[in-house]
Design a protein around this motif. Structure first.
Motif, PDB file in Angstrom:
ATOM      1  N   ASN A 135       0.813  -1.226   0.000  1.00 40.58           N
ATOM      2  CA  ASN A 135       0.000   0.000   0.000  1.00 40.58           C
ATOM      3  C   ASN A 135       0.844   1.273   0.000  1.00 40.58           C
ATOM      4  O   ASN A 135       0.287   2.373   0.145  1.00 40.58           O
ATOM      5  CB  ASN A 135      -0.975   0.054   1.175  1.00 40.58           C
ATOM      6  CG  ASN A 135      -2.367  -0.317   0.716  1.00 40.58           C
ATOM      7  OD1 ASN A 135      -2.754  -0.024  -0.408  1.00 40.58           O
ATOM      8  ND2 ASN A 135      -3.101  -0.982   1.593  1.00 40.58           N
ATOM      9  N   THR A 137       3.344   4.182  -1.709  1.00 37.97           N
ATOM     10  CA  THR A 137       3.051   5.001  -2.887  1.00 37.97           C
ATOM     11  C   THR A 137       4.322   5.360  -3.638  1.00 37.97           C
ATOM     12  O   THR A 137       5.317   5.783  -3.030  1.00 37.97           O
ATOM     13  CB  THR A 137       2.355   6.302  -2.445  1.00 37.97           C
ATOM     14  OG1 THR A 137       1.283   5.966  -1.561  1.00 37.97           O
ATOM     15  CG2 THR A 137       1.768   7.038  -3.640  1.00 37.97           C
ATOM     16  N   ARG A 193       0.180   2.896  -6.717  1.00 42.63           N
ATOM     17  CA  ARG A 193       0.105   2.234  -5.409  1.00 42.63           C
ATOM     18  C   ARG A 193       0.749   0.860  -5.515  1.00 42.63           C
ATOM     19  O   ARG A 193       0.498   0.105  -6.452  1.00 42.63           O
ATOM     20  CB  ARG A 193      -1.355   2.114  -4.955  1.00 42.63           C
ATOM     21  CG  ARG A 193      -1.519   1.642  -3.515  1.00 42.63           C
ATOM     22  CD  ARG A 193      -2.935   1.889  -3.029  1.00 42.63           C
ATOM     23  NE  ARG A 193      -3.940   1.272  -3.885  1.00 42.63           N
ATOM     24  CZ  ARG A 193      -4.329   0.004  -3.805  1.00 42.63           C
ATOM     25  NH1 ARG A 193      -3.804  -0.797  -2.888  1.00 42.63           N
ATOM     26  NH2 ARG A 193      -5.247  -0.470  -4.629  1.00 42.63           N
TER      27      ARG A 193
END
Ligand code: SAM
Length: 195
Positions: A135, A137, A193
Motif C-alpha cells: 500500500n 506510494t 500504489r
C-alpha cells in the motif's frame, strides 16, 4: 564496468553537463505536496542527484533517505541536510546492490528510471516494489523524450503500464497533464500504489 554503472554520472556532475537538473522544485512535486497527496512519511529518493526535493521533503517533516551512486551529488545532499540541521540521510550506493533496513511508505522517482538503460528497468521496478511497504506510494515522473536513445530514455506510457503492471501495481483512473522539463521535454507525473 557493470551495466548498472555504465553511465558516468559523476563525470557529468564534474563537467557540468547536467541538462536534467531543474534548479527548482518540480511543479508536479509542488502539486502533490500542496494538494496533500504527498504527506509526511518515511520516503526514499533514489538517484536524487543534486535535486532540491529531498531538502524540501525533509523541511516539511518527512523522514528522507537519498541514495545515489555519484559521490559529489551525495556530498551536496549531505551538505544541504547538515546546513539546515535536517536529520535526513544520503547514502552513496549502487541502487542495484543496496537494500534498506526497513521498507518505505513512499518513493519519489524524478528522472531516475529514465536515467537507467531500459534493460535494467524490470530489475529496477522489482526493487522499487521491494523497497515500498504494501500500500506504499510511488510518485514518479515518466520522461517523454520520443527518442530512440538516452539518457533520458523515453518512457512510453503503454510500456510503463506493462512494466508497472498487475499484480504488483495499481494505477489511478486518470493521469494529470504532463509538466515541462527545462530541457524542453515533457514529464508525465503518476502516483502508483504498491499492491
Ligand atoms: C538524470 S540524474 C537525475 C538526478 C535527480 N533525480 C534530478 O532530478 O536532478 C540520474 C541520477 O541517478 C543516479 N544513478 C544512476 N544510476 C544509478 C545507480 N545504479 N545507483 C545509484 N545511483 C544511480 C546518478 O548518479 C544521477 O545522480
Amino acid at each position: 564496468m557493470s551495466e548498472t554503472q555504465a553511465i558516468d554520472w559523476e563525470g557529468r556532475y564534474r563537467e557540468g553537463t547536467t541538462g536534467w537538473e531543474r534548479h527548482g522544485l518540480n511543479p508536479a512535486f509542488l502539486g502533490w505536496r500542496d494538494a496533500g497527496v504527498l504527506t509526511p512519511c518515511r520516503i526514499l529518493v533514489p538517484g536524487a542527484g543534486r535535486s532540491l526535493e529531498p531538502v524540501a521533503l525533509a523541511e516539511a517533516g518527512f523522514d528522507v533517505t537519498v541514495v545515489d551512486g555519484a559521490p559529489s551529488a551525495v556530498a551536496i545532499q549531505r551538505a544541504h541536510f547538515a546546513r539546515l540541521k535536517l536529520s535526513a540521510r544520503a547514502e552513496r550506493e549502487d541502487l542495484f546492490a543496496w537494500a534498506p533496513d526497513a521498507p518505505f511508505d513512499a518513493i519519489y522517482d524524478q528522472t531516475c528510471l529514465c536515467a537507467l538503460p531500459p534493460g535494467l528497468w524490470p530489475s529496477y521496478v522489482r526493487r522499487l516494489h521491494q523497497w515500498l511497504r504494501p500500500n506504499g506510494t510511488l510518485f514518479i515522473l515518466f520522461m517523454q523524450s520520443d527518442r530512440p536513445s538516452g539518457p533520458p530514455f523515453h518512457c512510453d506510457m503503454r510500456a510503463m503500464r506493462n512494466l508497472f503492471g498487475p499484480p504488483g501495481w495499481a494505477w489511478p483512473d486518470t493521469l494529470p497533464e504532463t509538466v515541462t522539463h527545462p530541457s524542453g521535454l515533457a514529464e508525465q507525473p503518476a502516483v502508483l500504489r504498491r499492491i
